[in-house]
Design a protein around this motif. Structure first.
Motif, mmCIF file in Angstrom:
data_model
loop_
_atom_site.group_PDB
_atom_site.id
_atom_site.type_symbol
_atom_site.label_atom_id
_atom_site.label_comp_id
_atom_site.label_asym_id
_atom_site.label_seq_id
_atom_site.Cartn_x
_atom_site.Cartn_y
_atom_site.Cartn_z
ATOM 1 N N LYS A 45 0.862 -1.235 0.015
ATOM 2 C CA LYS A 45 0.056 0.099 0.091
ATOM 3 C C LYS A 45 0.919 1.351 0.126
ATOM 4 O O LYS A 45 0.423 2.136 -0.629
ATOM 5 C CB LYS A 45 -0.997 0.188 1.208
ATOM 6 C CG LYS A 45 -1.864 -1.066 1.291
ATOM 7 C CD LYS A 45 -2.939 -1.340 -0.048
ATOM 8 C CE LYS A 45 -3.680 -2.504 0.081
ATOM 9 N NZ LYS A 45 -3.882 -2.746 -1.538
ATOM 10 N N SER A 46 2.043 1.241 0.732
ATOM 11 C CA SER A 46 2.703 2.510 0.707
ATOM 12 C C SER A 46 4.074 2.698 0.017
ATOM 13 O O SER A 46 4.474 3.607 -0.418
ATOM 14 C CB SER A 46 3.255 2.567 2.316
ATOM 15 O OG SER A 46 4.209 1.514 2.443
ATOM 16 N N HIS A 47 4.178 1.416 -0.561
ATOM 17 C CA HIS A 47 5.656 1.400 -1.570
ATOM 18 C C HIS A 47 7.033 1.598 -0.765
ATOM 19 O O HIS A 47 7.942 2.106 -1.345
ATOM 20 C CB HIS A 47 5.494 2.502 -2.685
ATOM 21 C CG HIS A 47 4.260 2.108 -3.442
ATOM 22 N ND1 HIS A 47 4.271 1.256 -4.380
ATOM 23 C CD2 HIS A 47 3.167 3.037 -3.584
ATOM 24 C CE1 HIS A 47 3.124 1.151 -4.924
ATOM 25 N NE2 HIS A 47 2.343 2.428 -4.575
ATOM 26 N N GLU A 48 6.676 1.342 0.488
ATOM 27 C CA GLU A 48 8.082 1.507 1.383
ATOM 28 C C GLU A 48 7.992 0.148 2.497
ATOM 29 O O GLU A 48 6.804 -0.174 2.680
ATOM 30 C CB GLU A 48 8.272 2.782 1.969
ATOM 31 C CG GLU A 48 7.302 3.065 2.886
ATOM 32 C CD GLU A 48 7.247 4.447 3.529
ATOM 33 O OE1 GLU A 48 8.278 5.471 3.212
ATOM 34 O OE2 GLU A 48 6.812 4.996 4.377
ATOM 35 N N ASP A 49 9.062 -0.220 2.753
ATOM 36 C CA ASP A 49 9.062 -1.319 3.941
ATOM 37 C C ASP A 49 8.981 -0.448 5.184
ATOM 38 O O ASP A 49 9.332 0.714 5.310
ATOM 39 C CB ASP A 49 10.496 -1.678 3.913
ATOM 40 C CG ASP A 49 10.915 -2.636 2.990
ATOM 41 O OD1 ASP A 49 9.970 -3.272 2.394
ATOM 42 O OD2 ASP A 49 12.109 -2.507 2.288
ATOM 43 N N ALA A 50 8.137 -1.185 6.135
ATOM 44 C CA ALA A 50 8.067 -0.575 7.460
ATOM 45 C C ALA A 50 9.319 -0.544 8.440
ATOM 46 O O ALA A 50 10.002 -1.839 7.898
ATOM 47 C CB ALA A 50 6.951 -1.507 8.141
ATOM 48 N N LYS A 51 9.684 0.098 9.095
ATOM 49 C CA LYS A 51 10.853 0.088 9.994
ATOM 50 C C LYS A 51 10.818 -1.065 10.889
ATOM 51 O O LYS A 51 11.741 -1.966 10.994
ATOM 52 C CB LYS A 51 11.155 1.343 10.697
ATOM 53 C CG LYS A 51 11.770 2.500 9.680
ATOM 54 C CD LYS A 51 12.170 3.703 10.451
ATOM 55 C CE LYS A 51 11.835 3.998 11.721
ATOM 56 N NZ LYS A 51 12.283 5.343 12.570
ATOM 57 N N THR A 52 9.231 -1.386 11.435
ATOM 58 C CA THR A 52 9.493 -2.433 12.288
ATOM 59 C C THR A 52 7.690 -2.830 12.172
ATOM 60 O O THR A 52 6.883 -1.780 11.659
ATOM 61 C CB THR A 52 9.351 -1.768 13.808
ATOM 62 O OG1 THR A 52 8.483 -0.715 14.214
ATOM 63 C CG2 THR A 52 10.853 -1.730 14.109
#
Length: 180
Positions: A45-52
């Motif tokens: 959904k965000s096109h980025e990895d979650a930090k955690t």
């Protein structure tokens, strides 16, 4: 060049569900398996990895069981995601993932940024990209990059001004100078 701003209202779907399934042998889906699914859901959904990504615990293999998880974005914002079991078929557990907060997708913001750029400059950009979700909360913002056909890049900030029912209203502000 001076700052250019424009206001925009965009309709959003406040809770977007995605179905997932896992195999369970113990009457629950492990916390680790749920966190993995939530991490993939957030990235999609965000096109980025979650930090955690963290979840409260295992997800019970029982229809309507829920679990709350939190994905921390690259910018430090926390996104609460709820999982809810929709079906249990033997060892297979099916569940939906939903953001608890309203948001505008990076694709929708990037499209709006491209239109904004055309209105401000008069020509279409080569590309417009945004990463991250624009939260449907006053003051939330994300950064986008507009690339002109000659390769010049401009930063644009999309900032939520208010939310009216199912509409997220936001302003866009183009940087004064091109990016290095």
């Amino acid at each position: 060049m001076r700052k250019a701003t424009a206001a925009l209202a965009l309709t959003f779907v406040p809770l977007l569900a995605v179905g997932c399934s896992s195999t369970s042998g113990s009457g629950s889906v492990t916390k680790s398996d749920v966190q993995t699914k939530v991490s993939s859901f957030y990235k999609d959904k965000s096109h980025e990895d979650a930090k955690t990504v963290s979840c409260d615990g295992d997800l019970a293999a029982k229809v309507d069981a829920t679990q709350t998880c939190t994905a921390t974005a690259a910018d430090g914002q926390n996104w609460v995601i709820t999982t809810k079991v929709t079906k249990v078929d033997g060892k297979d557990v099916y569940y939906d993932l939903n953001f608890n907060d309203a948001y505008v997708s990076p694709e929708d913001v990037a499209s709006s940024v491209s239109n904004f750029y055309v209105q401000q400059v008069g020509t279409a950009p080569q590309a417009s990209t945004c990463n991250g979700l624009l939260r449907g909360a006053t003051g939330a913002s994300i950064r986008c990059v507009v690339t002109e056909t000659d390769g010049t890049r401009w930063g644009v900030t999309a900032k939520t001004t208010n939310v009216e029912g199912t509409k997220v209203n936001y302003d866009m502000i183009r940087d004064d100078q091109p990016m290095p």
